[in-house]
Design an enzyme around this catalytic site. Structure first.
Site, PDB file in Angstrom:
ATOM      1  N   ASP A 108       4.298  34.587   3.138  1.00 14.97           N
ATOM      2  CA  ASP A 108       4.207  34.249   1.716  1.00 14.97           C
ATOM      3  C   ASP A 108       3.789  35.475   0.898  1.00 14.97           C
ATOM      4  O   ASP A 108       4.210  35.650  -0.237  1.00 14.97           O
ATOM      5  CB  ASP A 108       3.135  33.159   1.497  1.00 14.97           C
ATOM      6  CG  ASP A 108       3.560  31.824   2.073  1.00 14.97           C
ATOM      7  OD1 ASP A 108       4.773  31.615   2.240  1.00 14.97           O
ATOM      8  OD2 ASP A 108       2.671  30.996   2.359  1.00 14.97           O
ATOM      9  N   ARG A 184       1.641  16.857  -8.560  1.00 11.11           N
ATOM     10  CA  ARG A 184       1.283  16.489  -7.184  1.00 11.11           C
ATOM     11  C   ARG A 184       1.459  17.726  -6.316  1.00 11.11           C
ATOM     12  O   ARG A 184       2.502  18.396  -6.369  1.00 11.11           O
ATOM     13  CB  ARG A 184       2.224  15.428  -6.618  1.00 11.11           C
ATOM     14  CG  ARG A 184       1.890  14.034  -6.943  1.00 11.11           C
ATOM     15  CD  ARG A 184       0.531  13.549  -6.425  1.00 11.11           C
ATOM     16  NE  ARG A 184       0.293  12.216  -6.906  1.00 11.11           N
ATOM     17  CZ  ARG A 184      -0.031  11.892  -8.157  1.00 11.11           C
ATOM     18  NH1 ARG A 184      -0.204  12.839  -9.067  1.00 11.11           N
ATOM     19  NH2 ARG A 184      -0.199  10.644  -8.517  1.00 11.11           N
ATOM     20  N   GLY A 185       0.457  18.011  -5.533  1.00 11.19           N
ATOM     21  CA  GLY A 185       0.573  19.152  -4.631  1.00 11.19           C
ATOM     22  C   GLY A 185      -0.765  19.396  -3.976  1.00 11.19           C
ATOM     23  O   GLY A 185      -1.763  18.728  -4.301  1.00 11.19           O
ATOM     24  N   ARG A 187      -4.088  21.855  -2.546  1.00 10.53           N
ATOM     25  CA  ARG A 187      -5.002  22.768  -3.239  1.00 10.53           C
ATOM     26  C   ARG A 187      -4.824  24.188  -2.704  1.00 10.53           C
ATOM     27  O   ARG A 187      -5.763  24.789  -2.178  1.00 10.53           O
ATOM     28  CB  ARG A 187      -6.438  22.275  -3.028  1.00 10.53           C
ATOM     29  CG  ARG A 187      -7.409  22.858  -4.009  1.00 10.53           C
ATOM     30  CD  ARG A 187      -8.784  22.254  -3.840  1.00 10.53           C
ATOM     31  NE  ARG A 187      -9.736  22.849  -4.757  1.00 10.53           N
ATOM     32  CZ  ARG A 187     -10.979  23.150  -4.431  1.00 10.53           C
ATOM     33  NH1 ARG A 187     -11.444  22.886  -3.233  1.00 10.53           N
ATOM     34  NH2 ARG A 187     -11.785  23.712  -5.321  1.00 10.53           N
ATOM     35  N   ARG A 192      -5.641  25.086  -9.820  1.00 11.41           N
ATOM     36  CA  ARG A 192      -5.130  23.741 -10.068  1.00 11.41           C
ATOM     37  C   ARG A 192      -6.252  22.754 -10.422  1.00 11.41           C
ATOM     38  O   ARG A 192      -5.990  21.656 -10.894  1.00 11.41           O
ATOM     39  CB  ARG A 192      -4.366  23.254  -8.820  1.00 11.41           C
ATOM     40  CG  ARG A 192      -3.227  24.195  -8.470  1.00 11.41           C
ATOM     41  CD  ARG A 192      -2.532  23.868  -7.142  1.00 11.41           C
ATOM     42  NE  ARG A 192      -1.356  24.736  -6.977  1.00 11.41           N
ATOM     43  CZ  ARG A 192      -0.390  24.540  -6.102  1.00 11.41           C
ATOM     44  NH1 ARG A 192      -0.439  23.525  -5.280  1.00 11.41           N
ATOM     45  NH2 ARG A 192       0.649  25.364  -6.045  1.00 11.41           N
ATOM     46  N   VAL A 231       4.708  12.685  -4.044  1.00 12.16           N
ATOM     47  CA  VAL A 231       5.726  12.163  -4.972  1.00 12.16           C
ATOM     48  C   VAL A 231       6.913  13.102  -4.914  1.00 12.16           C
ATOM     49  O   VAL A 231       6.741  14.334  -5.005  1.00 12.16           O
ATOM     50  CB  VAL A 231       5.163  12.083  -6.411  1.00 12.16           C
ATOM     51  CG1 VAL A 231       6.234  11.693  -7.409  1.00 12.16           C
ATOM     52  CG2 VAL A 231       4.000  11.094  -6.472  1.00 12.16           C
ATOM     53  N   LEU A 233      10.192  15.314  -5.762  1.00 10.34           N
ATOM     54  CA  LEU A 233      10.516  16.105  -6.964  1.00 10.34           C
ATOM     55  C   LEU A 233      11.406  15.288  -7.899  1.00 10.34           C
ATOM     56  O   LEU A 233      11.299  15.392  -9.121  1.00 10.34           O
ATOM     57  CB  LEU A 233      11.180  17.421  -6.550  1.00 10.34           C
ATOM     58  CG  LEU A 233      10.186  18.405  -5.910  1.00 10.34           C
ATOM     59  CD1 LEU A 233      10.897  19.434  -5.045  1.00 10.34           C
ATOM     60  CD2 LEU A 233       9.338  19.094  -6.976  1.00 10.34           C
ATOM     61  N   ARG A 253       8.024  25.034  -6.348  1.00 12.93           N
ATOM     62  CA  ARG A 253       8.134  23.908  -7.289  1.00 12.93           C
ATOM     63  C   ARG A 253       8.796  24.301  -8.622  1.00 12.93           C
ATOM     64  O   ARG A 253       9.548  23.526  -9.207  1.00 12.93           O
ATOM     65  CB  ARG A 253       6.705  23.424  -7.560  1.00 12.93           C
ATOM     66  CG  ARG A 253       6.539  22.328  -8.525  1.00 12.93           C
ATOM     67  CD  ARG A 253       5.052  22.046  -8.758  1.00 12.93           C
ATOM     68  NE  ARG A 253       4.395  21.346  -7.667  1.00 12.93           N
ATOM     69  CZ  ARG A 253       3.662  21.940  -6.726  1.00 12.93           C
ATOM     70  NH1 ARG A 253       3.462  23.238  -6.737  1.00 12.93           N
ATOM     71  NH2 ARG A 253       3.101  21.241  -5.758  1.00 12.93           N
TER      72      ARG A 253
END
Ligand code: UDP
Length: 361
Positions: A108, A184-185, A187, A192, A231, A233, A253
């Site tokens: 990443d 929604r995601g 931490r 956030r 949830v 996308l 996202r």
């Protein structure tokens, strides 16, 4: 409903007007418009790339070669699904690509801090301005994105997600969407937290909650609340205001949210993917300071609830941008141009060696 600082209203309106006045459309050449980012990222290598520079960068990623229009890779790949997601595109362009050798980072995190020794050419999917990595379109356009319950083998297939989110956005025209902020995601960044806390305090204004990711150990990792259900996308489209935040690096996202034709609130602008610089704050999305307090976020949401026409206008511009400029063929095109420009900088002729294996697709 009134917010505390009516003065922010005039400031926001003038920022939106200024953004409209200053916007120059992403200039389409050969079908797409992201070419300037290729030149920018290759800028630090304008004096050429030697074989020694590749050797010095080798431990930062996986070595790839296109030789005589065949694709080769060394065996090692830290995340095989990510390599697969990348090879999907490389296999499409290998016939149009000159001989080329490059190091591709599938982590990443970017690898090459700017102005820290000689720059090493390393391809990474995301970076801030502090890094000299060369950005490439992330693996998750095809495969190898984060594995969540809804996508157990990893988020990917931008082609099918584009279709399913667009279809869902038609079910939720602007006037029928719920006038709430939504997120929604997991931490992956503390940036956030303000939105999650605002949601807990004002659930009629914001629906935001932390989900579990693979690193989840206890409720501490979901800010001392039980993890929320994921949830999809597609189901984000029922809300007017969708939030994006950095995660470990940029979050995949971002691009999906625009396809809902909802207004995207993009928190923090440091972490970028190759196409971000062509999308403009206040024109395609609403920028939010990463240090914004709950009150700051509340004020800006209240502003857009009171200025629904402006919210809708920005959401439509963001939607149009992603819909027209970020198609699968644009991703293939970006890879092709990136490797063609990069190949021009090589000061040596790549030669096969016995660490490289043919990638058969
Ligand atoms: N995601 C989703 N629904 C959820 C939770 C996550 O679709 O309920 C997607 C999200 O949009 C992102 C990916 O899963 O593309 C990983 O999200 P997360 O917040 O865990 O990490 P990020 O990559 O954003 O740091």
């Amino acid at each position: 409903m009134k917010y505390d600082l009516p003065s922010i209203s005039n400031q926001i309106i003038s920022k939106i007007n200024k953004a409209k006045k200053e916007y120059t459309p992403c200039e389409t050449k050969n079908g797409t418009c992201f070419f300037p980012n290729i030149l920018k990222d290759l800028g630090p290598f304008k004096d050429g790339i030697t074989h020694e520079m590749i050797t010095a960068a080798a431990d930062k990623g996986t070595r790839y070669m296109i030789f005589n229009h065949d694709l080769y890779r060394e065996t090692k790949c830290m995340f095989p699904a990510r390599c697969e997601g990348i090879e999907h595109f490389l296999s499409k362009i290998q016939l149009n690509t000159p001989d080329v050798e490059f190091i591709l980072n599938t982590r990443d995190w970017p690898q090459i801090i700017k102005h820290y020794g000689d720059p090493k050419p390393v391809f990474s999917f995301s970076k801030t301005d502090d890094y000299a990595d060369i950005m490439y379109p992330a693996w998750s356009f095809w495969s190898g994105g984060p594995a969540i319950k809804l996508h157990p083998s990893g988020l990917g297939r931008w082609d099918s997600l584009r279709k399913s989110i667009l279809k869902q956005s038609e079910q939720w025209p602007w006037k029928n969407k719920s006038s709430k902020g939504f997120f929604r995601g997991s931490r992956t960044s503390e940036q956030r937290d303000s939105l999650i806390l605002l949601s807990r305090n004002e659930p009629e204004l914001v629906d935001a909650a932390y989900t579990k990711n693979q690193a989840w150990k206890s409720d501490k990792d979901t800010l001392f609340a039980p993890p929320a259900d994921e949830v999809s996308l597609e189901n984000h489209c029922q809300y007017k205001y969708l939030f994006n935040f950095r995660g470990v690096a940029a979050s995949f996202r971002f691009k999906h949210l625009f396809l809902c034709k909802s207004l995207v609130f993009h928190v923090g602008e440091d972490w970028k993917e190759f196409f971000y610089q062509f999308m403009k704050p206040w024109y395609h999305y609403v920028p939010i300071n990463p240090n914004a307090s709950e009150k700051d976020i509340k004020n800006i949401l209240l502003f857009f609830k009171e200025h629904d026409d402006l919210a809708k206008e920005i959401s439509e511009r963001g939607y149009r941008f992603i819909r027209t400029h970020l198609r699968m063929k644009d991703i293939t095109w970006y890879w092709e141009k990136l490797l063609q420009e990069y190949a021009k900088l090589l000061k040596y002729k790549p030669k096969l060696d016995n660490e490289l294996n043919l990638v058969n697709r």
